[in-house]
Design a protein around this motif. Sequence first.
Motif, mmCIF file in Angstrom:
data_model
loop_
_atom_site.group_PDB
_atom_site.id
_atom_site.type_symbol
_atom_site.label_atom_id
_atom_site.label_comp_id
_atom_site.label_asym_id
_atom_site.label_seq_id
_atom_site.Cartn_x
_atom_site.Cartn_y
_atom_site.Cartn_z
ATOM 1 N N GLY A 467 0.582 -1.233 0.045
ATOM 2 C CA GLY A 467 -0.035 -0.030 -0.090
ATOM 3 C C GLY A 467 0.810 1.273 -0.091
ATOM 4 O O GLY A 467 1.871 1.398 -0.710
ATOM 5 N N SER A 468 0.382 2.069 0.820
ATOM 6 C CA SER A 468 1.058 3.577 0.855
ATOM 7 C C SER A 468 2.382 3.509 1.433
ATOM 8 O O SER A 468 3.346 4.385 1.323
ATOM 9 C CB SER A 468 0.384 4.511 1.712
ATOM 10 O OG SER A 468 -0.960 4.718 0.969
ATOM 11 N N ASN A 469 2.976 2.173 2.032
ATOM 12 C CA ASN A 469 4.230 2.320 2.491
ATOM 13 C C ASN A 469 5.245 2.019 1.564
ATOM 14 O O ASN A 469 6.342 2.405 1.456
ATOM 15 C CB ASN A 469 4.196 0.729 3.320
ATOM 16 C CG ASN A 469 5.684 0.841 4.138
ATOM 17 O OD1 ASN A 469 6.369 -0.120 4.056
ATOM 18 N ND2 ASN A 469 5.644 1.563 5.249
ATOM 19 N N PHE A 470 4.732 1.913 0.203
ATOM 20 C CA PHE A 470 5.449 1.800 -1.027
ATOM 21 C C PHE A 470 5.827 3.204 -1.698
ATOM 22 O O PHE A 470 6.757 3.418 -2.394
ATOM 23 C CB PHE A 470 4.957 0.803 -2.115
ATOM 24 C CG PHE A 470 5.841 0.168 -3.152
ATOM 25 C CD1 PHE A 470 6.995 -0.514 -2.728
ATOM 26 C CD2 PHE A 470 5.887 0.839 -4.335
ATOM 27 C CE1 PHE A 470 7.863 -1.081 -3.710
ATOM 28 C CE2 PHE A 470 6.812 0.603 -5.303
ATOM 29 C CZ PHE A 470 7.589 -0.544 -5.009
ATOM 30 N N LYS A 471 5.118 4.009 -1.227
ATOM 31 C CA LYS A 471 4.960 5.245 -1.883
ATOM 32 C C LYS A 471 6.403 6.076 -1.806
ATOM 33 O O LYS A 471 6.710 6.806 -2.980
ATOM 34 C CB LYS A 471 3.838 6.334 -1.459
ATOM 35 C CG LYS A 471 2.632 5.920 -1.969
ATOM 36 C CD LYS A 471 1.649 6.771 -1.270
ATOM 37 C CE LYS A 471 0.002 6.431 -1.527
ATOM 38 N NZ LYS A 471 -0.939 7.287 -0.702
ATOM 39 N N PRO A 472 7.121 6.273 -0.760
ATOM 40 C CA PRO A 472 8.463 6.869 -0.767
ATOM 41 C C PRO A 472 9.533 6.532 -2.048
ATOM 42 O O PRO A 472 10.076 7.129 -2.499
ATOM 43 C CB PRO A 472 8.977 6.401 0.445
ATOM 44 C CG PRO A 472 8.048 6.274 1.322
ATOM 45 C CD PRO A 472 6.863 5.604 0.500
ATOM 46 N N PHE A 473 9.237 5.194 -2.254
ATOM 47 C CA PHE A 473 10.150 4.924 -3.501
ATOM 48 C C PHE A 473 9.547 5.424 -4.872
ATOM 49 O O PHE A 473 10.478 5.531 -5.803
ATOM 50 C CB PHE A 473 10.168 3.226 -3.549
ATOM 51 C CG PHE A 473 10.500 2.478 -2.421
ATOM 52 C CD1 PHE A 473 11.837 2.629 -1.979
ATOM 53 C CD2 PHE A 473 9.666 2.066 -1.507
ATOM 54 C CE1 PHE A 473 12.331 1.948 -0.670
ATOM 55 C CE2 PHE A 473 10.223 1.369 -0.380
ATOM 56 C CZ PHE A 473 11.503 1.364 0.003
ATOM 57 N N ILE A 474 8.297 5.497 -5.115
ATOM 58 C CA ILE A 474 7.797 6.112 -6.216
ATOM 59 C C ILE A 474 8.108 7.638 -6.111
ATOM 60 O O ILE A 474 8.520 8.170 -7.372
ATOM 61 C CB ILE A 474 6.308 6.120 -6.101
ATOM 62 C CG1 ILE A 474 5.747 4.685 -6.074
ATOM 63 C CG2 ILE A 474 5.352 6.800 -7.424
ATOM 64 C CD1 ILE A 474 6.224 3.717 -7.351
ATOM 65 N N TYR A 475 8.156 8.319 -5.152
ATOM 66 C CA TYR A 475 8.405 9.662 -4.876
ATOM 67 C C TYR A 475 10.075 9.819 -5.272
ATOM 68 O O TYR A 475 10.426 10.770 -5.707
ATOM 69 C CB TYR A 475 8.262 10.213 -3.606
ATOM 70 C CG TYR A 475 6.650 10.599 -3.542
ATOM 71 C CD1 TYR A 475 6.106 12.008 -3.481
ATOM 72 C CD2 TYR A 475 5.472 9.420 -3.726
ATOM 73 C CE1 TYR A 475 4.697 12.116 -3.328
ATOM 74 C CE2 TYR A 475 4.350 9.966 -3.477
ATOM 75 C CZ TYR A 475 3.693 11.328 -3.558
ATOM 76 O OH TYR A 475 2.419 11.645 -3.342
ATOM 77 N N LEU A 476 10.715 8.876 -4.746
ATOM 78 C CA LEU A 476 12.127 9.098 -4.964
ATOM 79 C C LEU A 476 12.394 9.140 -6.335
ATOM 80 O O LEU A 476 13.424 9.794 -7.040
ATOM 81 C CB LEU A 476 12.994 7.837 -4.224
ATOM 82 C CG LEU A 476 13.220 8.248 -2.827
ATOM 83 C CD1 LEU A 476 13.791 6.816 -1.925
ATOM 84 C CD2 LEU A 476 14.038 9.264 -2.442
#
Length: 846
Positions: A467-476
């Motif tokens: 879920g949203s726990n993966f978002k930092p990698f998308i933002y990086l």
Amino acid sequence: MLRFVSFYRFLGWSFVAGLFGTGLLAASFYLYLTPNLPDVEQLRHTQLQIPLRIFSSDDKLIAEFGEKRRSPITIDQVPTKLSQAFIAAEDNRFYEHHGVDIKGLLRAATQLATSGKIQSGGSTITMQVAKNFFLSREKTFTRKFNEILLALQIEQELSKDEILELYFNKIYLGNRAYGIEAASQVYYGKPVAKLTLAEMAMIAGLPKAPSRYNPIANPSRALIRRDWILDRMLDLGFIDASQHLTAKDTPITAVYHGSKPQTEAPYLAEMARKELVEKYGDEAYSEGFNVYLTVNSTLQEAANKAVQKGLEAYDQRHGYRGPEQTISIDGPFADENISTTISNMTNYGDLVIAAVKSVKEDEATLLTKDHGEITLDLNSVKWARPFISINRLGAEPKTVTDVLSPGDIVRVKQTKEHKWMLAQTPKVQGTLVSIEPSTGAIKALVGGYDFAQSKYNRALQAERQPGSNFKPFIYLAALESGSTAATLINDAPIVFEDKNLEASWRPENSSGKFFGPTRLRTALYKSRNLVSIRLLKKTGIRTTRNFVSRFGFDSEALPNDLSLALGSAGVTPMQIATGYSSIANGGYKTTPYFIERIEDSKGDIIFQATPSLTPSAIAKLKNREATNRIELIANVSENKASEVSTTEAGTTEDNYEVNGDTNDSISALTPVAPSYYEAESIIDARTIYIMHSILKDVIIRGTGRKAKALKRSDLAGKTGTTNDQKDAWFSGFNTDTETTVWVGFDQPSTLGRREYGATAALPIWIDYMRVALANTPSATMKQPEGLVTVKINTETGKLAKVGEQNTVFEIFRKENAPQPENIPTSSPTQDSPSTTDDIITAEDIF
């Protein structure tokens, strides 16, 4: 007269012939058997079968694997009275004979001749060593003759103390215990050095028949054997009358002591066992390997308690499911039925099995498996509102009878105040992985609520959506591609090219609201789904997938569509923890590892981990080596100065320099540092620094606000919750420690309407990190060069003008910093909130 002379002459010659025949037969046996006898020298190098033992980094036993429990000791470690007890029981002429006791053999032969059965073998301790190390246990004359020959050879090659040491370490003493140290631990839970005289005599009575004289299985026979040995010790002068009387008056105290771990880390122990078996085969169980893990016992215990507490708290929030079973407690065999039922059930975690014996409105009496009778009052069961569905509970109980009935088999738990509370085994599961980011060393790992309940290691095996726990990698990926923390992305409903797509996929924010143009910083710490989708589309799915693979994720296993932005990929908690470790350590790729070193039975290191270290970890290691070297030089120099003071001046060569470099004498004494690799940098450190600052906002003002309870300024992290609340996550860190927590059901189903990463996973993380970070200094990433801090307009993301009200300071990579509007920029800081990029096609979804 001549007739008598002839008769005696006949007897004489017959005796001589008999002796000659016996000698000839013995010589024949010797010549026949000797070439096949093993080399006694092997005894000096014999590898005893010693179990595999797993230890924490601070030397706490975690687990022991192997069929035989054995802890070899030297003869110097054996108490004199214990040696004397064995000699009195097995071979009182041990120090007088040369391997074979003729008197003992004649006594055994007489018993055989008179009874027709082999009652004793007349074996000395030396003969038993020969038999135990080289021969079978079959009762044949050939084996006995081999035993005698070997005993004679052993006495020629080894000293009496060497023979005793072999005997004490090899002899079987029942209950899987091989050797006296193992027996001491099995029967009395302490080393041989702490045994009493009565306990020594009891152990000394076991070699004759470990099952018949076992103090646990046959205490009456064991007592007779013990007292006989004490009598023998008195007769031989090994003890005096007072010691003899005191020991004989001592009752039997032996109870079975299993190989009890000092630290509970069963999932890690199983990981280590599997690794050792893959590396060494079945020999792993018998070669005496000691495996030292990277985990710290204090942190591991904290992780265990945090996971169990968090899962139990979740479980109680969703009501009481009733007793595990109900049994009849009527009739003459009621107590027996209760005892049998609860004794055959397993305790999980800190939960204790109990049977309800009687119930009143204000209290119930229960019989527990390990703590006798207890009582529960209304406050102890008040949480137990009936479970109706995952989102619905029954009424709060008004009396104890609303919850419990006689015959109910339930679980109870003792609080810190020693008060008993009703509990139940959670159906929900969870895992925790804690890693040292700069090295990859695993500091704690929990694979589920309880290993006895389920051996499935969810930390490594459960592939769940983050879920949203993966978002930092998308933002990086976006930041590395030119976006900034001030870039505006429209938080608005997705426009579909094909209206039929809305039925297949209709993403929205968890609040169901839309907030219009939003800066990336705000979108991430508030976990805005629609911004993440548009950001992924802007960066490019292929670009993002390739970028994310740098953090340890398999790009081929990642979805090739926009659902990637919402964490739809199946990943394990270990993979998530590994990825976040690279964020925590400044953008370096480290590999998680949990085995620090392996030692053989002699204590020699046969394997040493070679981790990938970040520059900061390498610097710390070199500083530590330098400090150790300085201390070593000082110690050696001090010793040499002491030597000089006790010898004539000028007669001692000065091989050690106090203020300068030393010669090879010092170098040879310097400990060799473990080898390592330099970790690969996988992303611009400036980008990681910006991400640190955004993820700190998750805790300061975002979905991870509960973590402020730790009262630290160096924490950053991200929550995660999947569709229908099937998975709850929290990953958080400072530069020294990264920890990831997952909560969910093994068979994916909703955790409930109000269960998110912040409510189900974050409390577990907080409880663990409270211990992990205790008394540690702030660990914040140092700001790298090439960053600038600029005041921007919060609504436009552009450079703030003089006098503007809605402004904040934002961090940018120097080349991406916003410029005054009359100066063109190569990298725009915001996107138009309404562009054709908002249009979602079928290819973007499927």
